[in-house]
Design a protein around this motif. Structure first.
Motif, mmCIF file in Angstrom:
data_model
loop_
_atom_site.group_PDB
_atom_site.id
_atom_site.type_symbol
_atom_site.label_atom_id
_atom_site.label_comp_id
_atom_site.label_asym_id
_atom_site.label_seq_id
_atom_site.Cartn_x
_atom_site.Cartn_y
_atom_site.Cartn_z
ATOM 1 N N LEU A 136 9.528 8.610 14.358
ATOM 2 C CA LEU A 136 9.396 9.508 13.223
ATOM 3 C C LEU A 136 9.526 8.591 12.067
ATOM 4 N N ARG A 137 11.620 8.735 11.554
ATOM 5 C CA ARG A 137 11.971 8.661 11.011
ATOM 6 C C ARG A 137 11.725 7.189 10.465
ATOM 7 N N GLN A 138 11.905 6.660 11.242
ATOM 8 C CA GLN A 138 11.144 5.197 11.063
ATOM 9 C C GLN A 138 9.859 4.686 10.489
ATOM 10 N N SER A 139 9.268 5.627 10.960
ATOM 11 C CA SER A 139 7.626 5.265 10.411
ATOM 12 C C SER A 139 7.961 5.703 8.840
ATOM 13 N N LEU A 140 8.905 7.081 8.499
ATOM 14 C CA LEU A 140 8.200 7.305 7.840
ATOM 15 C C LEU A 140 9.384 6.682 6.070
ATOM 16 N N ALA A 141 10.535 5.904 7.183
ATOM 17 C CA ALA A 141 10.926 5.451 6.251
ATOM 18 C C ALA A 141 9.904 3.769 5.442
ATOM 19 N N ILE A 142 9.180 3.706 6.278
ATOM 20 C CA ILE A 142 7.877 2.551 6.033
ATOM 21 C C ILE A 142 7.278 3.163 5.017
ATOM 22 N N VAL B 25 -6.239 0.798 4.235
ATOM 23 C CA VAL B 25 -5.855 0.289 5.413
ATOM 24 C C VAL B 25 -5.009 -1.322 5.522
ATOM 25 N N ALA B 26 -6.562 -1.667 5.175
ATOM 26 C CA ALA B 26 -7.420 -3.402 6.082
ATOM 27 C C ALA B 26 -6.626 -3.948 4.920
ATOM 28 N N VAL B 27 -6.268 -3.900 4.021
ATOM 29 C CA VAL B 27 -5.995 -4.396 2.806
ATOM 30 C C VAL B 27 -3.710 -4.838 2.525
ATOM 31 N N GLY B 28 -4.040 -3.743 2.772
ATOM 32 C CA GLY B 28 -2.033 -3.321 2.486
ATOM 33 C C GLY B 28 -1.942 -4.175 3.794
ATOM 34 N N LEU B 29 -2.208 -4.043 5.353
ATOM 35 C CA LEU B 29 -1.637 -4.691 6.137
ATOM 36 C C LEU B 29 -1.898 -6.741 6.351
ATOM 37 N N VAL C 238 2.480 3.202 12.158
ATOM 38 C CA VAL C 238 2.030 4.517 11.552
ATOM 39 C C VAL C 238 2.746 5.348 9.912
ATOM 40 N N GLY C 239 4.285 4.037 9.901
ATOM 41 C CA GLY C 239 4.036 4.229 8.564
ATOM 42 C C GLY C 239 2.474 3.662 7.357
ATOM 43 N N ARG C 240 1.995 2.432 8.108
ATOM 44 C CA ARG C 240 0.651 2.594 6.745
ATOM 45 C C ARG C 240 -0.281 3.197 7.248
ATOM 46 N N SER C 241 -0.078 4.529 8.554
ATOM 47 C CA SER C 241 -0.977 4.838 8.630
ATOM 48 C C SER C 241 -0.859 6.559 7.931
ATOM 49 N N ILE C 242 0.175 6.577 7.403
ATOM 50 C CA ILE C 242 0.837 7.777 6.552
ATOM 51 C C ILE C 242 0.647 8.197 5.434
ATOM 52 N N SER C 243 0.585 6.763 5.404
ATOM 53 C CA SER C 243 1.093 6.438 2.773
ATOM 54 C C SER C 243 -0.870 6.175 3.358
ATOM 55 N N SER C 244 -1.151 5.683 3.882
ATOM 56 C CA SER C 244 -3.056 5.626 3.537
ATOM 57 C C SER C 244 -3.812 6.831 3.608
ATOM 58 N N LEU C 245 -2.973 7.570 4.471
ATOM 59 C CA LEU C 245 -3.469 9.435 4.026
ATOM 60 C C LEU C 245 -3.099 9.869 2.700
ATOM 61 N N LEU C 246 -1.711 9.961 2.776
ATOM 62 C CA LEU C 246 -1.618 10.293 1.290
ATOM 63 C C LEU C 246 -2.163 9.706 0.311
ATOM 64 N N HIS C 247 -2.351 8.776 0.406
ATOM 65 C CA HIS C 247 -3.081 7.349 -1.189
ATOM 66 C C HIS C 247 -4.009 8.645 -1.033
ATOM 67 N N SER C 248 -5.182 8.258 -0.098
ATOM 68 C CA SER C 248 -6.727 9.159 0.041
ATOM 69 C C SER C 248 -6.709 10.226 -0.295
ATOM 70 N N SER C 249 -5.589 11.234 -0.292
ATOM 71 C CA SER C 249 -5.061 12.663 -0.463
ATOM 72 C C SER C 249 -5.081 13.101 -1.671
ATOM 73 N N ILE C 250 -4.825 12.113 -2.749
ATOM 74 C CA ILE C 250 -4.661 12.524 -3.690
ATOM 75 C C ILE C 250 -5.978 12.359 -4.688
ATOM 76 N N GLY C 251 -6.512 11.130 -3.725
ATOM 77 C CA GLY C 251 -8.099 11.347 -4.333
ATOM 78 C C GLY C 251 -8.849 11.983 -3.926
ATOM 79 N N ILE C 252 -8.840 12.642 -2.848
ATOM 80 C CA ILE C 252 -9.357 13.986 -2.317
ATOM 81 C C ILE C 252 -8.878 15.282 -4.007
ATOM 82 N N LEU C 253 -7.943 15.483 -4.043
ATOM 83 C CA LEU C 253 -7.051 16.526 -4.847
ATOM 84 C C LEU C 253 -7.573 15.826 -6.537
#
Length: 285
Positions: free
Chosen positions: A25-31, A97-101, A125-140
């Motif tokens: 978890l900590r490593q994923s959050l760092a990424i 996520v495809a482009v970023g990865l 996992v880090g890429r997944s979390i950041s992509s979800l946060l990225h998409s959540s900004i759009g939803i907001l």
């Protein structure tokens, strides 16, 4: 102590100190933090979840909305539209996520991360979390924009939260699609070409921007079995923005919430192992 120093010490007979990973978890959050800092330094990366959704909302609400009839919606087409816009935006999480990865793999960033004493899964996992946060900004952003064009949540608080949860859950499934494509494609250009030619037809051949009951029969069947249609219908239903479903509509339109859960879980179970295998093959080959 560096890895090199540890190896020499071990060869000379000195006990090798144990390398203690800080945890997945900590490593994923760092990424995740690394990916978000990258966005902070290049704010134009947020255009697809800020400027683009607003453009879609305004374009369809004021330009096309007058020519698309939606009978039965409490506030007309503008309110009915919002579920479709949000469903399309969260589906594009796979694109992000495809482009970023692919970019990280091409630049050797993934290789440098995997050379560290971390859990290999932390990269994904880090890429997944950041992509979800990225998409959540759009939803907001779209939620705020929708309030200005007349959209309202007419269901209960629990139903509203469930609708947003379904969007994020679908975004999680789409992330695995993005990981699979990003691992299989060899360049960002190839990813862009593949995703544009697949995601746009999938998101438009649905009930995202127009009701399906006026479509030719064969096209209507495809559209109503499209998992995007189930997601959008579920969100509209939970927010109280839906219109009566015709009796001859396909099964997913009558049970959109449970259908969306089945699609999401099924796609994740099928695509996630393929994505992990493709990622490992690409980065270890």
């Amino acid at each position: 102590m560096t890895t090199e120093t540890t190896t020499r010490a071990s060869a000379s007979g000195i006990a090798r100190p144990e390398i203690r990973p800080t945890g997945l978890l900590r490593q994923s959050l760092a990424i995740t933090r690394r990916n978000l800092i990258h966005i902070k330094r290049m704010p134009e990366m947020l255009m697809d979840v800020t400027i683009q959704p607003v453009m879609f909302v305004l374009l369809f609400a004021y330009v096309f909305g007058g020519s698309i009839a939606v009978q039965g919606s409490p506030a007309g087409y503008r309110e009915w539209l919002m579920g479709g816009i949000m469903g399309q935006t969260i589906a594009f999480a796979s694109f992000i996520v495809a482009v970023g990865l692919t970019a990280d793999i091409d630049k050797g960033i993934v290789d440098r991360m995997r050379s560290l004493p971390i859990n290999p899964s932390a990269v994904l996992v880090g890429r997944s979390i950041s992509s979800l946060l990225h998409s959540s900004i759009g939803i907001l952003v779209m939620s705020v924009t929708g309030l200005f064009v007349g959209w309202r949540i007419r269901g209960s608080l629990a139903e509203a939260v469930l609708a947003y949860a379904l969007l994020l859950l679908w975004g999680f499934a789409m992330i695995w699609v993005g990981i699979l494509v990003g691992s299989a494609m060899r360049s960002v250009e190839a990813v862009n070409g593949l995703m544009f030619t697949t995601m746009f037809p999938i998101t438009f051949l649905a009930n995202t921007f127009a009701p399906t009951d006026k479509m030719p029969h064969g096209l209507r069947v495809v559209a109503e079995w499209n998992p995007i249609s189930s997601l959008v219908q579920a969100v509209r239903q939970l927010w109280g923005n839906d219109i009566p479903v015709p009796a001859d509509a396909q099964l997913p339109m009558h049970h959109p919430v449970i259908t969306t859960l089945i699609w999401t879980i099924g796609l994740t179970l099928v695509i996630a192992p393929l994505a992990i295998r493709a990622f490992n093959k690409r980065t270890q080959g």
